[in-house]
Design a protein around this motif. Structure first.
Motif, PDB file in Angstrom:
ATOM      1  N   ALA A  96       0.959  -1.160  -0.044  1.00  0.00           N
ATOM      2  CA  ALA A  96       0.154   0.177  -0.196  1.00  0.00           C
ATOM      3  C   ALA A  96       0.762   1.205  -0.117  1.00  0.00           C
ATOM      4  N   GLY A  97       0.433   2.454  -0.722  1.00  0.00           N
ATOM      5  CA  GLY A  97       1.186   3.715  -0.628  1.00  0.00           C
ATOM      6  C   GLY A  97       0.155   4.655  -0.182  1.00  0.00           C
ATOM      7  N   GLY A  98       0.840   5.581   0.570  1.00  0.00           N
ATOM      8  CA  GLY A  98       0.049   6.676   1.326  1.00  0.00           C
ATOM      9  C   GLY A  98       0.778   7.386   2.300  1.00  0.00           C
ATOM     10  N   ASN A  99       0.241   7.329   3.405  1.00  0.00           N
ATOM     11  CA  ASN A  99       0.647   8.246   4.521  1.00  0.00           C
ATOM     12  C   ASN A  99       1.250   7.220   5.667  1.00  0.00           C
ATOM     13  N   TYR A 100       2.318   7.726   6.247  1.00  0.00           N
ATOM     14  CA  TYR A 100       3.083   6.758   7.324  1.00  0.00           C
ATOM     15  C   TYR A 100       2.133   6.539   8.508  1.00  0.00           C
ATOM     16  N   ALA A 101       1.331   5.219   8.576  1.00  0.00           N
ATOM     17  CA  ALA A 101       0.557   5.015   9.434  1.00  0.00           C
ATOM     18  C   ALA A 101       0.281   3.747   9.700  1.00  0.00           C
ATOM     19  N   SER A 104      -5.399   1.324   7.773  1.00  0.00           N
ATOM     20  CA  SER A 104      -5.571   1.049   6.274  1.00  0.00           C
ATOM     21  C   SER A 104      -6.051   2.134   5.515  1.00  0.00           C
ATOM     22  N   HIS A 105      -6.869   3.087   6.380  1.00  0.00           N
ATOM     23  CA  HIS A 105      -7.356   4.188   5.493  1.00  0.00           C
ATOM     24  C   HIS A 105      -6.514   5.535   5.463  1.00  0.00           C
ATOM     25  N   ALA A 106      -5.369   5.274   5.733  1.00  0.00           N
ATOM     26  CA  ALA A 106      -4.393   6.192   5.767  1.00  0.00           C
ATOM     27  C   ALA A 106      -3.646   6.112   4.160  1.00  0.00           C
ATOM     28  N   TYR A 107      -3.889   4.945   3.669  1.00  0.00           N
ATOM     29  CA  TYR A 107      -3.272   4.686   2.321  1.00  0.00           C
ATOM     30  C   TYR A 107      -4.186   4.671   1.181  1.00  0.00           C
ATOM     31  N   ASN A 108      -3.848   5.497   0.107  1.00  0.00           N
ATOM     32  CA  ASN A 108      -4.542   5.415  -0.885  1.00  0.00           C
ATOM     33  C   ASN A 108      -4.546   4.567  -2.060  1.00  0.00           C
ATOM     34  N   TYR A 109      -3.486   4.125  -2.116  1.00  0.00           N
ATOM     35  CA  TYR A 109      -3.103   3.101  -3.377  1.00  0.00           C
ATOM     36  C   TYR A 109      -2.788   1.664  -3.024  1.00  0.00           C
ATOM     37  N   TRP A 110      -3.320   0.846  -3.593  1.00  0.00           N
ATOM     38  CA  TRP A 110      -3.047  -0.830  -3.210  1.00  0.00           C
ATOM     39  C   TRP A 110      -2.815  -1.612  -4.115  1.00  0.00           C
ATOM     40  N   GLY A 111      -2.208  -2.753  -3.876  1.00  0.00           N
ATOM     41  CA  GLY A 111      -1.571  -3.614  -4.982  1.00  0.00           C
ATOM     42  C   GLY A 111      -2.978  -4.602  -4.806  1.00  0.00           C
TER      43      GLY A 111
END
Length: 120
Positions: A96-101, A104-111
């Motif tokens: 996942a790519g996003g904010n350091y947390a 899961s809701h802090a991440y905008n991008y998922w494989g």
């Protein structure tokens, strides 16, 4: 941003696997990268995260000391080295790519996920 995981498979208890995540697209918008996992009938759970520079890392208590997250920014790659694997580590693992947390809701991008099965 596109994220593609690889490296999953079947491994015996006590064994090791290294997961890879290849990032492409507008990756400059990503502050941090993380790994999550989900087992059948369970909610997706946090595994590990790494900051943009790689200087900060956090782990779930269940994997601390066994898993190591790393990244190679020059190659736009993130890795999860998993050692001393246990049957309870069996899950689909997501990059996942996003904010350091840790959430899961802090991440905008998922494989799309890669299956890891730990069994004898």
């Amino acid at each position: 941003v596109q994220l593609v995981e690889s490296g999953g498979g079947l491994v015996q208890p006590g064994g090791s696997l290294r997961l890879s995540c290849a990032a492409s697209g507008s990756i400059f918008s990503i502050n941090a990268m993380g790994w999550f996992r989900q087992s059948p009938g369970k909610e997706r759970e946090f595994v590990a995260a790494i900051s943009r520079s790689g200087g900060m890392k956090i782990y779930a208590d269940s994997v601390k000391g066994r898993f190591t997250i790393s990244r190679d920014n020059a190659k736009s790659m993130v890795y999860l080295q998993m050692n001393s694997l246990k049957p309870e580590d069996t899950a689909v693992y997501y990059c996942a790519g996003g904010n350091y947390a840790r959430v899961s809701h802090a991440y905008n991008y998922w494989g799309q996920g890669t299956q890891v099965t730990v069994s004898s």
